[in-house]
Write an enzyme that holds these catalytic residues in place. Structure first.
Site, PDB file in Angstrom:
ATOM      1  N   SER A 146     -17.842 160.169  45.248  1.00 33.19           N
ATOM      2  CA  SER A 146     -17.225 160.645  46.242  1.00 33.19           C
ATOM      3  C   SER A 146     -18.585 161.440  46.534  1.00 33.19           C
ATOM      4  O   SER A 146     -19.845 161.592  46.171  1.00 33.19           O
ATOM      5  CB  SER A 146     -16.923 162.866  45.760  1.00 33.19           C
ATOM      6  OG  SER A 146     -17.183 163.489  46.785  1.00 33.19           O
ATOM      7  N   TYR A 159     -15.642 170.023  40.306  1.00 31.89           N
ATOM      8  CA  TYR A 159     -15.666 169.208  41.322  1.00 31.89           C
ATOM      9  C   TYR A 159     -16.353 168.290  41.151  1.00 31.89           C
ATOM     10  O   TYR A 159     -17.630 167.346  40.978  1.00 31.89           O
ATOM     11  CB  TYR A 159     -14.930 169.096  42.170  1.00 31.89           C
ATOM     12  CG  TYR A 159     -14.473 167.993  42.884  1.00 31.89           C
ATOM     13  CD1 TYR A 159     -13.767 166.840  42.249  1.00 31.89           C
ATOM     14  CD2 TYR A 159     -14.998 167.230  44.051  1.00 31.89           C
ATOM     15  CE1 TYR A 159     -12.916 165.356  43.599  1.00 31.89           C
ATOM     16  CE2 TYR A 159     -14.633 165.624  44.712  1.00 31.89           C
ATOM     17  CZ  TYR A 159     -14.121 164.675  44.688  1.00 31.89           C
ATOM     18  OH  TYR A 159     -13.183 164.199  45.143  1.00 31.89           O
TER      19      TYR A 159
END
Length: 257
Positions: A146, A159
């Site tokens: 990501s 995350y």
């Protein structure tokens, strides 16, 4: 191995987290390009329904319902490809969860949960994937990281570090196995219009949050799952035959700032 049209003719692939979002779009793309697939997810009902849709297009599809963070489940996902197709050519390590919050809001359970799926799960699927690829001369692995696994962001206290694991794993495995014919790359999406992101439009504060996020991407919008799937397809295909250890942003220019 049968050869046919497309960029992955007759290739055997495993795609984790395939029932929704980027994983689902990737499976659709791979089917169109001639791949034979094992699609996996922890959400069994949705996975089985999706697999039936893929078969209607003529694709050869096997399903494995399981949790990538459970060692036996991860092993079964890879073994299904070698049992059904005799080999594994491509692994898309996509399964993941996205808890949002700052370090004060995140609990140890939040941390352990995302590290189990996004970290341990990716490690296990890559481990068993490499094991399966070695006897047949190699293959291609694409890890889903990501923009949060490349640069810091607010409200990504659990995350983001988990996605740094994905980024680091791709780079280290690329160096470790390049001389055995295994390429390992990563795709780093920005904010993508997945089912979870779209749910935010109906949640308190969600529309305002998404408007802020969209403005942070220089292209002024969030991405579509199919746009990420196109990058995954490229890295999985022979078009990327001299690319390994790369982290390809699909982020509307976010990381260029």
């Amino acid at each position: 191995m049968d050869q046919g049209p497309g960029r992955l003719p007759g290739k055997s692939a495993v795609i984790t987290g395939a029932a929704f979002g980027i994983g689902r779009a990737t499976a659709v793309s791979f089917a169109r390009e001639g791949a034979r697939m094992v699609v996996t997810d922890i959400q069994g009902e949705a996975l089985l329904a999706f697999a039936d849709e893929l078969r209607e297009t003529g694709a050869e599809v096997e399903t494995v319902i399981g949790d990538v963070s459970v060692e036996d489940d991860a092993r079964r996902m890879i073994a299904a490809a070698t049992a059904r197709f005799g080999r594994l050519d491509v692994l898309v390590a996509n399964a993941g969860i996205i808890p949002l919050g700052d370090v004060q809001e995140m609990t140890t359970a939040d941390w352990d949960g995302v590290m189990a799926i996004d970290g341990r799960g990716m490690f296990l699927t890559c481990k068993f994937g490499i094991e399966a690829m070695l006897p047949t001369g190699g293959g291609a692995i694409v890890c889903l990281t990501s923009i949060s696994g490349v640069a810091g962001q607010k409200r990504q206290a659990a995350y983001g570090p988990a996605k740094f694991v994905a980024t680091g794993l791709a780079k280290h495995l690329a160096v470790e196995w390049a001389d055995r014919g295994i390429r390992v790359n990563a795709v780093a999406p920005g904010t993508i219009s997945t089912e979870r992101v779209n749910q935010m439009r109906e949640e308190p504060g969600g529309p305002e949050y998404l408007a802020t996020v969209e403005a942070m991407h220089p292209m002024g919008r969030i991405g579509e799952p199919a746009e990420v799937a196109s990058a995954i397809l490229f890295l999985a295909s022979d078009d990327a035959s001299f690319i390994t250890g790369a982290v390809l942003p699909v982020d509307g220019g976010y990381l260029a700032q």
